[in-house]
Design a protein around this motif. Structure first.
Motif, short mmCIF file in Angstrom:
data_model
loop_
_atom_site.label_atom_id
_atom_site.label_comp_id
_atom_site.label_asym_id
_atom_site.label_seq_id
_atom_site.Cartn_x
_atom_site.Cartn_y
_atom_site.Cartn_z
N ALA A 65 -2.94 -1.92 2.67
CA ALA A 65 -1.53 -1.75 2.33
C ALA A 65 -0.69 -2.78 3.10
N THR A 66 0.26 -3.37 2.43
CA THR A 66 1.19 -4.25 3.11
C THR A 66 2.14 -3.41 3.96
N ILE A 67 2.90 -4.07 4.80
CA ILE A 67 3.90 -3.35 5.60
C ILE A 67 4.92 -2.68 4.69
N LEU A 68 5.29 -3.35 3.60
CA LEU A 68 6.23 -2.75 2.65
C LEU A 68 5.66 -1.47 2.07
N GLU A 69 4.41 -1.51 1.61
CA GLU A 69 3.79 -0.32 1.03
C GLU A 69 3.66 0.80 2.06
N SER A 81 5.30 4.53 1.58
CA SER A 81 4.44 5.71 1.60
C SER A 81 4.82 6.67 2.72
N ASN A 82 5.55 6.19 3.71
CA ASN A 82 6.02 7.04 4.81
C ASN A 82 7.50 7.38 4.68
N GLN A 83 8.04 7.22 3.47
CA GLN A 83 9.41 7.63 3.13
C GLN A 83 10.47 6.90 3.96
N LEU A 135 10.04 -6.08 -12.37
CA LEU A 135 8.98 -6.10 -11.35
C LEU A 135 9.15 -4.94 -10.37
N GLY A 136 10.40 -4.66 -10.02
CA GLY A 136 10.67 -3.56 -9.11
C GLY A 136 10.28 -2.22 -9.70
N LEU A 137 10.55 -2.02 -11.00
CA LEU A 137 10.21 -0.76 -11.65
C LEU A 137 8.70 -0.60 -11.79
N ARG A 138 8.01 -1.70 -11.98
CA ARG A 138 6.55 -1.63 -12.04
C ARG A 138 5.99 -1.16 -10.69
N PHE A 139 6.52 -1.72 -9.61
CA PHE A 139 6.09 -1.32 -8.27
C PHE A 139 6.34 0.17 -8.05
N LEU A 140 7.52 0.65 -8.45
CA LEU A 140 7.85 2.06 -8.30
C LEU A 140 6.91 2.94 -9.12
N GLY A 141 6.64 2.52 -10.36
CA GLY A 141 5.73 3.29 -11.22
C GLY A 141 4.34 3.40 -10.63
N GLU A 142 3.82 2.29 -10.13
CA GLU A 142 2.48 2.29 -9.54
C GLU A 142 2.45 3.13 -8.26
N SER A 143 3.53 3.03 -7.46
CA SER A 143 3.60 3.82 -6.22
C SER A 143 3.61 5.31 -6.53
N HIS A 144 4.44 5.71 -7.49
CA HIS A 144 4.53 7.12 -7.84
C HIS A 144 3.20 7.63 -8.41
#
Length: 442
Positions: free
Chosen positions: A25-29, A33-35, A380-389
């Motif tokens: 996981a990157t620092i961003l991820e 993941s830690n809210q 791109l941002g929404l894709r990241f959010l979708g994958e994270s969720h």
């Protein structure tokens, strides 16, 4: 066998420490993941710089800069301590500081593209906004009240500039100047952003008059002028105190267009160069004028802007976001109560602090509205959010629940400001957002 000690990430700005328990996981991820709200407008693809961090300690415990980072750091003249969180992995303890805390700060990043010590010609839209009755207001109120009123004024008229990818160039007494297209972009978009900002200012002032200034027996009136053209932009001045400078005839003309509102009895005027940049049927145009502005030999054609001919979803969302999120904790609590009422089984998805979860929700909602003015990053941002969720267990079946709960919360929070048109804009936007995110569900 000795216990394996996991690296930790310390966020100095909020004095919070979290375990780095996923080396992939990157620092961003890890933040997400830690809210921990962490801006990432392009979805962690290294195409924007909103997730940037400053490394306070533990530089040697981070991965090397990627090619994208190297190119970005060179172009923006970053020192070695600044990294992109979406491109950086930790292999040991590290202390960091997030450098972009709010969506409103994103616009300032455009200033990194401005040359130091020289100026270069760029095509920009320039907006001047002036308080019409400032002198009378200053005479009729004490100094502290005037300062309070001006701060509220600059906030409500500054937000529309920032919502629309503009930067606040300067405050001059009772006047504010916004620039659109400082870092490039198409003429049509820059002019449309400036007009959307102007209309946002006008309606924000109307709301300010109705809600906050009644106790001062005061009604603020404004005049707004917008022009488009080539101006010289640079960071100029004393070697130890250089400031952003914008020089050129288009700037002077924008100021005079704003001033002509007094003569014309109008609120918003645009030049012919702005009007011609926009497609037919975009604006509701009132009066037109052909006048010789001060300092110009030839006549200038001006157009009064009364609004949009068709619904502009960006404008509707921008004009109501601040009101909706005036109490972010209440908004988030009501939303999650509605989600759990509609779908009780979703409670199992939320295993961490709900207060932090709520803060992440309102942060995300605000960031999406801001990023509507930068559509190249939004998808791109929404894709990241979708994958994270999806990784957190959200499935395609959950999205209708989210949409229903959000719309019910928005309608309730809007209260007297609710209207069919405004609710339609929110439903259209949220349907697009949830449809985009659900593509990446399990």
């Amino acid at each position: 066998m000795p216990e394996i000690v996991k690296p930790t990430i310390t966020y100095t700005g909020i004095n919070q420490q979290i375990p780095y328990d996923d080396p992939d996981a990157t620092i961003l991820e890890t933040s997400i993941s830690n809210q921990i709200p962490h801006l990432h407008e392009c979805g962690g693809n290294g195409q924007c710089t909103t997730c940037r961090i400053r490394v306070i300690d533990g530089h040697s415990n981070l991965s090397q800069r990627t090619f994208k980072e190297i190119e970005t750091a060179r172009a923006r003249k970053w020192d070695p301590s600044i990294r992109l969180a979406c491109q950086t992995y930790a292999k040991g303890d590290v202390s960091i500081e997030r450098l972009v805390w709010t969506s409103a700060e994103i616009n300032k990043l455009q200033l990194e593209t401005i040359p130091e010590g020289s100026a270069e010609e760029r095509r920009i839209a320039i907006l001047f906004c002036d308080i019409r009755n400032f002198t009378k207001m200053a005479l009729n109120n004490n100094t502290f009240d005037v300062a309070h009123i001006l701060n509220r004024f600059y906030t409500v008229i500054g937000d529309p500039i920032l919502y629309n990818n503009g930067i606040i160039y300067q405050y001059v007494g009772d006047e504010i100047v916004g620039l659109f297209g400082v870092s490039g972009g198409m003429r049509e978009k820059n002019c449309a952003d400036a007009i959307r900002a102007a209309l946002g200012m006008y309606y924000a002032i109307e709301r300010l008059n109705r809600m906050e200034l009644v106790d001062f027996d005061l009604t603020i009136r404004t005049g707004i002028g917008i022009n488009f053209g080539k101006a010289y932009i640079g960071k100029l001045g004393h070697p130890k105190h250089k400031q952003l400078a914008v020089v050129g005839d288009p700037v002077n003309t924008a100021s005079r267009i704003q001033d002509y509102n007094k003569t014309a009895g109008t609120n918003i005027l645009i030049s012919d160069s702005v009007y011609r940049a926009l497609p037919d049927g975009f604006l509701d145009i009132g009066k037109t004028f052909e006048v010789q502005l001060s300092g110009r030999d030839e006549n200038t054609k001006l157009f009064e802007v009364k609004g949009f001919l068709e619904q502009d979803i960006q404008f509707q969302l921008q004009s109501s976001l601040d009101y909706l999120l005036r109490n972010e904790e209440e908004f988030a609590a009501e939303f999650y109560d509605r989600v759990f009422e509609i779908s009780p089984e979703t409670r199992t998805l939320f295993k961490k602090n709900m207060k932090d979860q709520g803060r992440l929700l309102t942060h995300m909602l605000g960031a999406i509205v801001y990023s509507l003015s930068r559509p190249e990053n939004l998808k791109l941002g929404l894709r990241f959010l979708g994958e994270s969720h999806s990784r957190y267990g959200v499935t395609e079946a959950h999205y209708p629940v989210v949409l229903q709960a959000l719309m019910a919360t928005i309608e309730n929070k809007l209260g007297e400001f609710s209207s069919p048109e405004l609710l339609s804009a929110w439903r259209t936007a949220l349907s697009m957002i949830t449809d985009e995110m659900r593509q990446f569900s399990k």
